[in-house]
Design a protein around this motif. Structure first.
Motif, PDB file in Angstrom:
ATOM      1  N   ARG A  30      14.011  69.125  16.037  1.00 15.67           N
ATOM      2  CA  ARG A  30      15.113  68.161  16.198  1.00 15.67           C
ATOM      3  C   ARG A  30      14.956  67.299  17.446  1.00 15.67           C
ATOM      4  NH1 ARG A  30      19.991  70.923  18.831  1.00 15.67           N
ATOM      5  NH2 ARG A  30      18.929  72.485  20.061  1.00 15.67           N
ATOM      6  N   ASN A  31      14.000  67.629  18.319  1.00 20.63           N
ATOM      7  CA  ASN A  31      13.742  66.809  19.523  1.00 20.63           C
ATOM      8  C   ASN A  31      12.633  65.786  19.292  1.00 20.63           C
ATOM      9  OD1 ASN A  31      15.660  68.140  21.096  1.00 20.63           O
ATOM     10  ND2 ASN A  31      14.225  69.800  21.521  1.00 20.63           N
ATOM     11  N   TRP A  32      12.369  65.463  18.053  1.00 20.24           N
ATOM     12  CA  TRP A  32      11.240  64.595  17.750  1.00 20.24           C
ATOM     13  C   TRP A  32      11.379  63.201  18.343  1.00 20.24           C
ATOM     14  CZ3 TRP A  32      11.484  60.109  14.796  1.00 20.24           C
ATOM     15  CH2 TRP A  32      12.667  59.902  14.098  1.00 20.24           C
ATOM     16  N   LYS A  33      12.593  62.662  18.418  1.00 18.61           N
ATOM     17  CA  LYS A  33      12.779  61.319  18.988  1.00 18.61           C
ATOM     18  C   LYS A  33      12.465  61.319  20.482  1.00 18.61           C
ATOM     19  CE  LYS A  33      16.147  59.466  15.763  1.00 18.61           C
ATOM     20  NZ  LYS A  33      17.502  58.953  15.566  1.00 18.61           N
ATOM     21  N   ASN A  34      12.929  62.337  21.191  1.00 18.34           N
ATOM     22  CA  ASN A  34      12.622  62.439  22.619  1.00 18.34           C
ATOM     23  C   ASN A  34      11.121  62.583  22.845  1.00 18.34           C
ATOM     24  OD1 ASN A  34      15.324  62.269  23.274  1.00 18.34           O
ATOM     25  ND2 ASN A  34      15.608  64.490  23.270  1.00 18.34           N
ATOM     26  N   ALA A  35      10.468  63.359  21.998  1.00 21.13           N
ATOM     27  CA  ALA A  35       9.022  63.541  22.125  1.00 21.13           C
ATOM     28  C   ALA A  35       8.287  62.220  21.909  1.00 21.13           C
ATOM     29  CB  ALA A  35       8.535  64.593  21.129  1.00 21.13           C
ATOM     30  N   LEU A  36       8.718  61.445  20.922  1.00 24.86           N
ATOM     31  CA  LEU A  36       8.075  60.142  20.694  1.00 24.86           C
ATOM     32  C   LEU A  36       8.286  59.200  21.866  1.00 24.86           C
ATOM     33  CD1 LEU A  36       8.566  59.199  16.938  1.00 24.86           C
ATOM     34  CD2 LEU A  36       6.460  59.739  18.149  1.00 24.86           C
ATOM     35  N   TRP A  37       9.486  59.227  22.457  1.00 23.66           N
ATOM     36  CA  TRP A  37       9.729  58.392  23.641  1.00 23.66           C
ATOM     37  C   TRP A  37       8.828  58.819  24.798  1.00 23.66           C
ATOM     38  CZ3 TRP A  37      11.603  53.805  23.797  1.00 23.66           C
ATOM     39  CH2 TRP A  37      12.547  53.391  22.870  1.00 23.66           C
ATOM     40  N   CYS A  38       8.670  60.112  24.992  1.00 21.37           N
ATOM     41  CA  CYS A  38       7.806  60.611  26.082  1.00 21.37           C
ATOM     42  C   CYS A  38       6.349  60.228  25.850  1.00 21.37           C
ATOM     43  CB  CYS A  38       7.926  62.126  26.212  1.00 21.37           C
ATOM     44  SG  CYS A  38       9.506  62.675  26.857  1.00 21.37           S
ATOM     45  N   ILE A  39       5.908  60.391  24.615  1.00 17.16           N
ATOM     46  CA  ILE A  39       4.520  60.025  24.291  1.00 17.16           C
ATOM     47  C   ILE A  39       4.321  58.519  24.448  1.00 17.16           C
ATOM     48  CG2 ILE A  39       2.836  59.897  22.421  1.00 17.16           C
ATOM     49  CD1 ILE A  39       4.080  62.568  21.398  1.00 17.16           C
ATOM     50  N   SER A  40       5.289  57.745  23.988  1.00 17.59           N
ATOM     51  CA  SER A  40       5.180  56.286  24.090  1.00 17.59           C
ATOM     52  C   SER A  40       5.215  55.812  25.536  1.00 17.59           C
ATOM     53  CB  SER A  40       6.313  55.614  23.315  1.00 17.59           C
ATOM     54  OG  SER A  40       6.248  55.957  21.960  1.00 17.59           O
ATOM     55  N   GLY A  41       5.979  56.502  26.371  1.00 19.40           N
ATOM     56  CA  GLY A  41       6.076  56.120  27.779  1.00 19.40           C
ATOM     57  C   GLY A  41       4.960  56.664  28.645  1.00 19.40           C
ATOM     58  N   ALA A  42       4.093  57.504  28.086  1.00 22.59           N
ATOM     59  CA  ALA A  42       3.008  58.097  28.880  1.00 22.59           C
ATOM     60  C   ALA A  42       2.070  57.042  29.445  1.00 22.59           C
ATOM     61  CB  ALA A  42       2.237  59.109  28.033  1.00 22.59           C
ATOM     62  N   TRP A  43       1.951  55.905  28.770  1.00 21.40           N
ATOM     63  CA  TRP A  43       1.046  54.872  29.272  1.00 21.40           C
ATOM     64  C   TRP A  43       1.511  54.336  30.618  1.00 21.40           C
ATOM     65  CZ3 TRP A  43       2.491  49.855  30.257  1.00 21.40           C
ATOM     66  CH2 TRP A  43       3.721  49.454  29.747  1.00 21.40           C
ATOM     67  N   ILE A  44       2.802  54.384  30.884  1.00 22.37           N
ATOM     68  CA  ILE A  44       3.313  53.928  32.185  1.00 22.37           C
ATOM     69  C   ILE A  44       2.801  54.847  33.288  1.00 22.37           C
ATOM     70  CG2 ILE A  44       5.403  53.590  33.567  1.00 22.37           C
ATOM     71  CD1 ILE A  44       6.802  52.788  30.939  1.00 22.37           C
ATOM     72  N   VAL A  45       2.789  56.142  33.020  1.00 22.50           N
ATOM     73  CA  VAL A  45       2.267  57.104  33.995  1.00 22.50           C
ATOM     74  C   VAL A  45       0.772  56.867  34.207  1.00 22.50           C
ATOM     75  CG1 VAL A  45       1.885  59.559  34.449  1.00 22.50           C
ATOM     76  CG2 VAL A  45       4.035  58.797  33.429  1.00 22.50           C
ATOM     77  N   VAL A  46       0.048  56.669  33.141  1.00 14.89           N
ATOM     78  CA  VAL A  46      -1.393  56.407  33.244  1.00 14.89           C
ATOM     79  C   VAL A  46      -1.638  55.137  34.056  1.00 14.89           C
ATOM     80  CG1 VAL A  46      -3.461  55.803  31.919  1.00 14.89           C
ATOM     81  CG2 VAL A  46      -1.961  57.632  31.120  1.00 14.89           C
ATOM     82  N   LEU A  47      -0.876  54.102  33.801  1.00 14.98           N
ATOM     83  CA  LEU A  47      -1.014  52.848  34.540  1.00 14.98           C
ATOM     84  C   LEU A  47      -0.699  53.042  36.017  1.00 14.98           C
ATOM     85  CD1 LEU A  47      -1.636  49.851  34.067  1.00 14.98           C
ATOM     86  CD2 LEU A  47       0.788  49.481  33.714  1.00 14.98           C
ATOM     87  N   ALA A  48       0.352  53.795  36.334  1.00 17.54           N
ATOM     88  CA  ALA A  48       0.717  54.052  37.729  1.00 17.54           C
ATOM     89  C   ALA A  48      -0.386  54.834  38.450  1.00 17.54           C
ATOM     90  CB  ALA A  48       2.038  54.809  37.791  1.00 17.54           C
ATOM     91  N   VAL A  49      -0.927  55.853  37.797  1.00 18.14           N
ATOM     92  CA  VAL A  49      -2.010  56.642  38.408  1.00 18.14           C
ATOM     93  C   VAL A  49      -3.241  55.764  38.618  1.00 18.14           C
ATOM     94  CG1 VAL A  49      -3.631  58.550  37.989  1.00 18.14           C
ATOM     95  CG2 VAL A  49      -1.187  58.845  37.532  1.00 18.14           C
TER      96      VAL A  49
END
Length: 144
Positions: free
Chosen positions: A117-136
């Motif tokens: 049931r947390n699938w939407k939150n997981a998709l948001w986290c996965i989709s936002g991971a590129w921001i972390v990669v860009l910051a690093v």
């Protein structure tokens, strides 16, 4: 208009309408699969090209001050290869968006299966991971 939309009440007409609808849906699915195939082939060729040009820039064409001819490969300057690398990367992003759009049902179903049931939150986290990669990357490369 065909007989399917005129309110015909016979069983034979209903079966014919059903067969016609199934044939239309099958044809639409075949067109979608053909487009997906072409997108995926171009995506594969694009990724291989980006990787090869990246290796070319890293190991074959030297950077910094060298002899005049040393910064050229196949008649193109190192900066020209860098530009091609950039344009292919932009194309990669566009193709990835198209690829995900065509496969969105699979993405949602898989996310529901793996995250419940947390699938939407997981998709948001996965989709936002590129921001972390860009910051690093910015921190490592000291861009900011």
């Amino acid at each position: 208009m065909n007989g399917c939309h005129q309110g015909a009440d016979s069983i034979a007409t209903g079966r014919a309408c059903h067969r016609q609808r199934i044939a239309f849906e099958a044809e639409a699915e075949m067109k979608k699969n053909s487009i997906k195939y072409v997108v995926d082939v171009i995506l594969f060729v694009d990724m291989c090209s980006i990787a090869m040009i990246g290796l070319l820039l890293a190991f074959i064409i030297p950077d910094g001050r060298t002899g005049r001819g040393a910064r050229y490969f196949l008649g193109l300057h190192r900066h020209d290869w860098g530009n091609i690398h950039l344009y292919l990367s932009i194309l990669l992003l566009l193709l990835l968006i198209i690829h995900i759009w065509f496969n969105w049902t699979w993405v949602v179903q898989s996310s529901k299966r793996y995250f419940g049931r947390n699938w939407k939150n997981a998709l948001w986290c996965i989709s936002g991971a590129w921001i972390v990669v860009l910051a690093v990357a910015c921190i490592v490369l000291k861009i900011v």
